[in-house]
Design a protein around this motif. Structure first.
Motif, PDB file in Angstrom:
ATOM      1  N   GLY A   1     -12.297   1.542   3.570  1.00 14.01           N
ATOM      2  CA  GLY A   1     -11.172   1.257   2.708  1.00 14.01           C
ATOM      3  C   GLY A   1     -11.590   1.084   1.266  1.00 14.01           C
ATOM      4  O   GLY A   1     -10.830   1.398   0.340  1.00 14.01           O
TER       5      GLY A   1
ATOM      6  N   THR B   1       0.809  -1.222   0.000  1.00 10.08           N
ATOM      7  CA  THR B   1       0.000   0.000   0.000  1.00 10.08           C
ATOM      8  C   THR B   1       0.841   1.270   0.000  1.00 10.08           C
ATOM      9  O   THR B   1       0.297   2.368   0.116  1.00 10.08           O
ATOM     10  CB  THR B   1      -0.924   0.021   1.234  1.00 10.08           C
TER      11      THR B   1
ATOM     12  N   LEU C   1      -8.451   1.417   8.619  1.00  7.99           N
ATOM     13  CA  LEU C   1      -8.437   1.708   7.192  1.00  7.99           C
ATOM     14  C   LEU C   1      -7.390   0.873   6.459  1.00  7.99           C
ATOM     15  O   LEU C   1      -7.636   0.398   5.339  1.00  7.99           O
ATOM     16  CB  LEU C   1      -8.172   3.197   6.966  1.00  7.99           C
ATOM     17  N   ARG C   2      -6.235   0.696   7.090  1.00  6.24           N
ATOM     18  CA  ARG C   2      -5.197  -0.126   6.464  1.00  6.24           C
ATOM     19  C   ARG C   2      -5.728  -1.536   6.176  1.00  6.24           C
ATOM     20  O   ARG C   2      -5.560  -2.077   5.076  1.00  6.24           O
ATOM     21  CB  ARG C   2      -3.969  -0.204   7.364  1.00  6.24           C
TER      22      ARG C   2
ATOM     23  N   GLU D   1      -8.828  -2.513   5.866  1.00 12.71           N
ATOM     24  CA  GLU D   1      -9.879  -2.494   4.846  1.00 12.71           C
ATOM     25  C   GLU D   1      -9.305  -2.276   3.452  1.00 12.71           C
ATOM     26  O   GLU D   1      -9.791  -2.863   2.469  1.00 12.71           O
ATOM     27  CB  GLU D   1     -10.909  -1.413   5.184  1.00 12.71           C
ATOM     28  N   ILE D   2      -8.274  -1.424   3.326  1.00 14.17           N
ATOM     29  CA  ILE D   2      -7.647  -1.191   2.023  1.00 14.17           C
ATOM     30  C   ILE D   2      -6.964  -2.462   1.528  1.00 14.17           C
ATOM     31  O   ILE D   2      -7.129  -2.875   0.369  1.00 14.17           O
ATOM     32  CB  ILE D   2      -6.638  -0.030   2.109  1.00 14.17           C
TER      33      ILE D   2
END
Length: 475
Positions: free
Chosen positions: A389, A142, A427-428, A430-431
């Motif tokens: 995400g 990411t 968020l990490r 989910e991304i």
């Protein structure tokens, strides 16, 4: 020790006392010098104004503006309300609605009917993901580049003023959380913590900070601010361009009105709010220059410190960005003026209601001017309604370099630095999950091929006329 009852008796212009962080102060002689005017102090005369004061001022404001003899004596401290453990938060939505009524009203409010606020969120779900299967997604990466510096995630903490309404750490909590998680933090002009304290919260020397600027109608003040911060560690200066005038945020104004009435202002202590309301947002926007225009990009560039060799023309050490761009035409204009960061945003629906979501502008750019995303010196950011995400991945597929969030981090800040870190980690996860499930292993592999955007295409503006083509030919 002074009693609250004794302080409450000093509630007039002739004798005005207030309580801040457990101490009483005599501000009678300061009324005429307060930059926000005497009325705002008189609304709270004789009261505990800790929450309001700390949300609007850096810690040094008292010492800088009030003689030491005006600190009258101590009072009992205020007990904070306990929150559920942040470990119970498994989505960004879980952090919401845990603030005090005043803080919730300020953070959550949007302009007038809040149509844009609602549309910002709903629009992300109108885009569908198209997964590709049978791809080895054991590992996903990411990492990206934001503001010319490495970032662990394509995320930014958006500039949000008055963070101390959420937690006593204020923006220091953002600095620490962003540093630990490897993402940039954009410091607001209206930060409630002092810049020295915010910068001291960094976790390493190369941590990326951006500085958000509201242009002051007293230009020497903005010039001094730019020059001062240009000498600090900021990687970019981001000029907010969508708020030359305060928007009408009725929820914020109603709560402020209720607070004022509770304090008895209408009964003679100071002056009641005018017909436009008395929200925190309106009170904070009084200094912003309504004369802001495109020529100010060159003016800002001239204020920045430069470095050059004898054989090169001087170039600013900081990148220049504009936040609040809401049309393709203005994107192209910004590019023609050499702007490095173009931040698509409608101010979170807080400025002008019924404006389109920034996602619409991103879609129009992808449809009509895909070459913009290939420019090596331009980064496109987007914000507004991002809560998942999946939203982040969709923006990246359309060409955005970075995705910013404001309100969710404000709510997470109620738990201090650890809350901010928890929000980034949510968020990490989910991304990374989204990337794996659509078959993308790196940010570079993301693209429009993973999206079905047909539901939104009829809602977009017509293509920008061909008269704009000279913009590209100059680059």
């Amino acid at each position: 020790m002074l009693s609250a009852l004794e302080v409450a008796r000093h509630n007039s212009r002739e004798s005005c006392w207030i309580i801040i962080a457990g101490f009483a102060y005599d501000v009678t002689e300061f009324l005429g010098e307060h930059p926000g005017g005497a009325a705002i102090i008189l609304k709270y005369a004789g009261q505990d104004v800790t929450e309001v004061y700390e949300s609007l001022h850096p810690p040094s404001a008292l010492a800088d503006n009030l003689p030491s003899e005006k600190k009258l004596g101590p009072l009992s401290p205020v007990t904070n309300v306990k929150l559920p453990p942040f470990t119970q938060m498994i989505s960004l939505l879980d952090f919401e609605k845990r603030s005090s009524p005043k803080a919730w009203a300020y953070f959550s409010s949007g302009a007038t009917d809040m149509s844009t606020l609602a549309l910002n969120r709903a629009t992300w779900n109108s885009i569908l993901l198209i997964p590709r299967v049978m791809v080895d997604v054991t590992k996903v990466d990411t990492s990206t580049i934001l503001g010319g510096t490495p970032a662990a995630l394509p995320l930014l903490i958006a500039p949000t003023g008055m963070a101390k309404l959420s937690h006593p750490q204020g923006e220091v909590g953002f600095a620490e959380g962003a540093g630990h998680e490897g993402i940039p933090f954009t410091v607001s002009t209206n930060a409630s913590a002092g810049l020295d304290d915010i910068i001291s919260g960094r976790t390493h020397d190369n941590q990326p900070f951006f500085f958000q600027l509201y242009m002051n109608r007293d230009r020497p003040k903005s010039s001094a601010l730019i020059k001062k911060n240009g000498a600090r560690i900021f990687k970019a200066i981001i000029l907010t361009v969508d708020a030359p005038w305060p928007g009408k945020r009725e929820a914020d104004e109603r709560v402020k009105n209720e607070v004022v009435l509770d304090l008895g202002v209408a009964g003679g202590r100071g002056s009641a709010p005018d017909s436009k309301g008395a929200g925190v947002g309106r009170a904070m926007a009084g200094y912003i220059d309504a004369n802001l225009n495109w020529s100010d990009i060159a003016w800002i560039r001239a204020q920045l410190p430069t470095s050059s060799s004898p054989h090169e023309s001087p170039e600013p050490d900081m990148l220049i960005g504009v936040k609040g761009v809401q049309s393709v035409q203005d994107v192209l204009k910004a590019i023609s003026l050499g702007v490095n960061i173009i931040w698509l945003s409608n101010h979170g629906g807080r400025s002008l209601d019924t404006t389109p979501p920034a996602l619409y502008v991103l879609l129009e750019l992808r449809r009509d001017h895909p070459w913009v995303f290939a420019l090596p010196h331009v980064e496109i950011y987007v914000d507004g309604g991002v809560r998942r995400g999946t939203d982040v991945v969709k923006a990246l597929c359309l060409g955005a370099r970075g995705v910013a969030l404001g309100r969710p981090f404000m709510y997470a800040l109620q738990y201090g630095t650890e809350g901010v870190r928890a929000a980034v980690q949510i968020l990490r996860d989910e991304i990374e999950t989204t990337m794996r499930l659509i078959g993308a292993r790196t940010i570079a592999e993301l693209g429009p091929q993973f999206l079905n955007t047909k539901a939104l295409m009829p809602l977009l503006n017509d293509p920008v006329p061909s008269s704009s083509s000279p913009v590209r030919s100059k680059l």
